[in-house]
Design a protein around this motif. Sequence first.
Motif, PDB file in Angstrom:
ATOM      1  N   GLY A 113      12.159  12.475  -6.753  1.00 39.08           N
ATOM      2  CA  GLY A 113      13.007  11.628  -7.590  1.00 39.08           C
ATOM      3  C   GLY A 113      12.599  10.174  -7.634  1.00 39.08           C
ATOM      4  O   GLY A 113      13.410   9.313  -7.932  1.00 39.08           O
ATOM      5  N   SER A 114      11.340   9.882  -7.337  1.00 39.67           N
ATOM      6  CA  SER A 114      10.873   8.493  -7.384  1.00 39.67           C
ATOM      7  C   SER A 114      10.840   8.004  -8.822  1.00 39.67           C
ATOM      8  O   SER A 114      10.286   8.659  -9.699  1.00 39.67           O
ATOM      9  CB  SER A 114       9.481   8.379  -6.775  1.00 39.67           C
ATOM     10  N   ASP A 115      11.433   6.843  -9.062  1.00 39.84           N
ATOM     11  CA  ASP A 115      11.455   6.235 -10.382  1.00 39.84           C
ATOM     12  C   ASP A 115      10.282   5.269 -10.485  1.00 39.84           C
ATOM     13  O   ASP A 115      10.241   4.272  -9.748  1.00 39.84           O
ATOM     14  CB  ASP A 115      12.781   5.501 -10.586  1.00 39.84           C
ATOM     15  N   PRO A 116       9.326   5.546 -11.382  1.00 42.43           N
ATOM     16  CA  PRO A 116       8.157   4.664 -11.481  1.00 42.43           C
ATOM     17  C   PRO A 116       8.520   3.208 -11.756  1.00 42.43           C
ATOM     18  O   PRO A 116       7.894   2.305 -11.189  1.00 42.43           O
ATOM     19  CB  PRO A 116       7.355   5.255 -12.642  1.00 42.43           C
ATOM     20  N   ALA A 117       9.523   2.948 -12.578  1.00 45.30           N
ATOM     21  CA  ALA A 117       9.902   1.561 -12.875  1.00 45.30           C
ATOM     22  C   ALA A 117      10.403   0.858 -11.605  1.00 45.30           C
ATOM     23  O   ALA A 117      10.041  -0.285 -11.343  1.00 45.30           O
ATOM     24  CB  ALA A 117      10.961   1.513 -13.970  1.00 45.30           C
ATOM     25  N   ALA A 118      11.208   1.553 -10.823  1.00 49.84           N
ATOM     26  CA  ALA A 118      11.714   0.961  -9.582  1.00 49.84           C
ATOM     27  C   ALA A 118      10.577   0.720  -8.593  1.00 49.84           C
ATOM     28  O   ALA A 118      10.554  -0.297  -7.889  1.00 49.84           O
ATOM     29  CB  ALA A 118      12.774   1.864  -8.955  1.00 49.84           C
ATOM     30  N   LEU A 119       9.623   1.647  -8.551  1.00 52.99           N
ATOM     31  CA  LEU A 119       8.466   1.469  -7.663  1.00 52.99           C
ATOM     32  C   LEU A 119       7.618   0.281  -8.097  1.00 52.99           C
ATOM     33  O   LEU A 119       7.158  -0.491  -7.259  1.00 52.99           O
ATOM     34  CB  LEU A 119       7.620   2.742  -7.640  1.00 52.99           C
ATOM     35  N   HIS A 120       7.427   0.121  -9.414  1.00 55.01           N
ATOM     36  CA  HIS A 120       6.665  -1.031  -9.906  1.00 55.01           C
ATOM     37  C   HIS A 120       7.387  -2.340  -9.586  1.00 55.01           C
ATOM     38  O   HIS A 120       6.744  -3.330  -9.221  1.00 55.01           O
ATOM     39  CB  HIS A 120       6.418  -0.919 -11.415  1.00 55.01           C
ATOM     40  N   GLN A 121       8.707  -2.351  -9.689  1.00 57.51           N
ATOM     41  CA  GLN A 121       9.473  -3.566  -9.350  1.00 57.51           C
ATOM     42  C   GLN A 121       9.324  -3.902  -7.873  1.00 57.51           C
ATOM     43  O   GLN A 121       9.121  -5.058  -7.508  1.00 57.51           O
ATOM     44  CB  GLN A 121      10.943  -3.389  -9.709  1.00 57.51           C
ATOM     45  N   ALA A 131       1.218   9.080  -6.205  1.00 56.16           N
ATOM     46  CA  ALA A 131       1.709  10.455  -6.141  1.00 56.16           C
ATOM     47  C   ALA A 131       2.600  10.772  -7.338  1.00 56.16           C
ATOM     48  O   ALA A 131       2.639  11.903  -7.806  1.00 56.16           O
ATOM     49  CB  ALA A 131       2.474  10.682  -4.839  1.00 56.16           C
ATOM     50  N   THR A 132       3.309   9.763  -7.844  1.00 56.59           N
ATOM     51  CA  THR A 132       4.223   9.952  -8.968  1.00 56.59           C
ATOM     52  C   THR A 132       3.489   9.903 -10.301  1.00 56.59           C
ATOM     53  O   THR A 132       3.707  10.747 -11.169  1.00 56.59           O
ATOM     54  CB  THR A 132       5.324   8.867  -8.942  1.00 56.59           C
ATOM     55  N   VAL A 133       2.650   8.894 -10.474  1.00 60.77           N
ATOM     56  CA  VAL A 133       1.910   8.672 -11.723  1.00 60.77           C
ATOM     57  C   VAL A 133       0.445   8.434 -11.354  1.00 60.77           C
ATOM     58  O   VAL A 133       0.018   7.286 -11.213  1.00 60.77           O
ATOM     59  CB  VAL A 133       2.471   7.454 -12.486  1.00 60.77           C
ATOM     60  N   PRO A 134      -0.349   9.486 -11.171  1.00 60.77           N
ATOM     61  CA  PRO A 134      -1.741   9.300 -10.758  1.00 60.77           C
ATOM     62  C   PRO A 134      -2.554   8.484 -11.771  1.00 60.77           C
ATOM     63  O   PRO A 134      -2.379   8.629 -12.970  1.00 60.77           O
ATOM     64  CB  PRO A 134      -2.287  10.732 -10.689  1.00 60.77           C
ATOM     65  N   SER A 135      -3.398   7.590 -11.242  1.00 59.78           N
ATOM     66  CA  SER A 135      -4.306   6.820 -12.101  1.00 59.78           C
ATOM     67  C   SER A 135      -5.467   6.306 -11.262  1.00 59.78           C
ATOM     68  O   SER A 135      -5.317   6.037 -10.065  1.00 59.78           O
ATOM     69  CB  SER A 135      -3.580   5.664 -12.785  1.00 59.78           C
ATOM     70  N   ALA A 136      -6.603   6.156 -11.906  1.00 59.22           N
ATOM     71  CA  ALA A 136      -7.796   5.644 -11.229  1.00 59.22           C
ATOM     72  C   ALA A 136      -7.591   4.191 -10.805  1.00 59.22           C
ATOM     73  O   ALA A 136      -8.078   3.765  -9.752  1.00 59.22           O
ATOM     74  CB  ALA A 136      -9.008   5.768 -12.144  1.00 59.22           C
ATOM     75  N   GLU A 137      -6.847   3.428 -11.605  1.00 62.20           N
ATOM     76  CA  GLU A 137      -6.583   2.015 -11.285  1.00 62.20           C
ATOM     77  C   GLU A 137      -5.758   1.905 -10.003  1.00 62.20           C
ATOM     78  O   GLU A 137      -6.038   1.060  -9.148  1.00 62.20           O
ATOM     79  CB  GLU A 137      -5.857   1.359 -12.473  1.00 62.20           C
ATOM     80  N   LEU A 138      -4.764   2.769  -9.835  1.00 62.31           N
ATOM     81  CA  LEU A 138      -3.961   2.749  -8.610  1.00 62.31           C
ATOM     82  C   LEU A 138      -4.775   3.224  -7.409  1.00 62.31           C
ATOM     83  O   LEU A 138      -4.600   2.716  -6.299  1.00 62.31           O
ATOM     84  CB  LEU A 138      -2.708   3.616  -8.779  1.00 62.31           C
ATOM     85  N   ASP A 139      -5.687   4.183  -7.635  1.00 58.72           N
ATOM     86  CA  ASP A 139      -6.560   4.632  -6.548  1.00 58.72           C
ATOM     87  C   ASP A 139      -7.441   3.488  -6.051  1.00 58.72           C
ATOM     88  O   ASP A 139      -7.583   3.280  -4.850  1.00 58.72           O
ATOM     89  CB  ASP A 139      -7.452   5.789  -7.022  1.00 58.72           C
ATOM     90  N   LEU A 176       0.830  -1.202   0.000  1.00 63.53           N
ATOM     91  CA  LEU A 176       0.000   0.000   0.000  1.00 63.53           C
ATOM     92  C   LEU A 176       0.869   1.258   0.000  1.00 63.53           C
ATOM     93  O   LEU A 176       0.582   2.217  -0.722  1.00 63.53           O
ATOM     94  CB  LEU A 176      -0.940  -0.007   1.206  1.00 63.53           C
ATOM     95  N   ALA A 177       1.941   1.257   0.781  1.00 64.21           N
ATOM     96  CA  ALA A 177       2.835   2.416   0.821  1.00 64.21           C
ATOM     97  C   ALA A 177       3.469   2.675  -0.547  1.00 64.21           C
ATOM     98  O   ALA A 177       3.535   3.822  -1.009  1.00 64.21           O
ATOM     99  CB  ALA A 177       3.916   2.217   1.883  1.00 64.21           C
ATOM    100  N   VAL A 178       3.910   1.610  -1.210  1.00 64.28           N
ATOM    101  CA  VAL A 178       4.500   1.765  -2.546  1.00 64.28           C
ATOM    102  C   VAL A 178       3.430   2.200  -3.545  1.00 64.28           C
ATOM    103  O   VAL A 178       3.682   3.039  -4.414  1.00 64.28           O
ATOM    104  CB  VAL A 178       5.194   0.460  -3.003  1.00 64.28           C
ATOM    105  N   THR A 179       2.219   1.663  -3.401  1.00 64.28           N
ATOM    106  CA  THR A 179       1.114   2.051  -4.282  1.00 64.28           C
ATOM    107  C   THR A 179       0.790   3.533  -4.091  1.00 64.28           C
ATOM    108  O   THR A 179       0.576   4.254  -5.070  1.00 64.28           O
ATOM    109  CB  THR A 179      -0.130   1.180  -4.012  1.00 64.28           C
TER     110      THR A 179
END
Length: 138
Positions: free
Chosen positions: A86-94, A50-58, A42-45
């Motif tokens: 400086g959050s990297d979306p790819a690293a967050l997804h991993q 916050a980095t890449v807003p989307s309804a699916e992530l909400d 949940l914290a990573v989500t």
Amino acid sequence: MYEPIRTKSVHSTMTGTPSDFPHRSREEELDIQLAGHLAALLAVTDELRATVPSAELDAAARRLADQVARLRGGSAPARLSATVPGSDPAALHQRAQALAGRALVVAASRADTAAAILSAERIDAHTAALRPHALAAR
């Protein structure tokens, strides 16, 4: 070769001997572990939202928060309120994909169908989000 143990064990091994530390069942331990993995996911989500807003992530964040609250007996999880610079979306997804995998393993061993389905869906979603990054790296 080894020096013998000279003090009594802090853990009682004799049947019927009272213990002065609390015991939890395997199910309680798995609940705690699963709630921890889902809270970390949940914290990573939230950081991804916050980095890449989307309804699916909400929607995923709401479902994760509901599952964490259920496992913690109604106690709402802490939520991320600010973005990390400086959050990297790819690293967050991993990271989210790995956390969802851990949650899936615990949910499966606990036989928690709702948490297992949610974890598997999050693995799929983060895997799909990583595909464009993998193709760009080639």
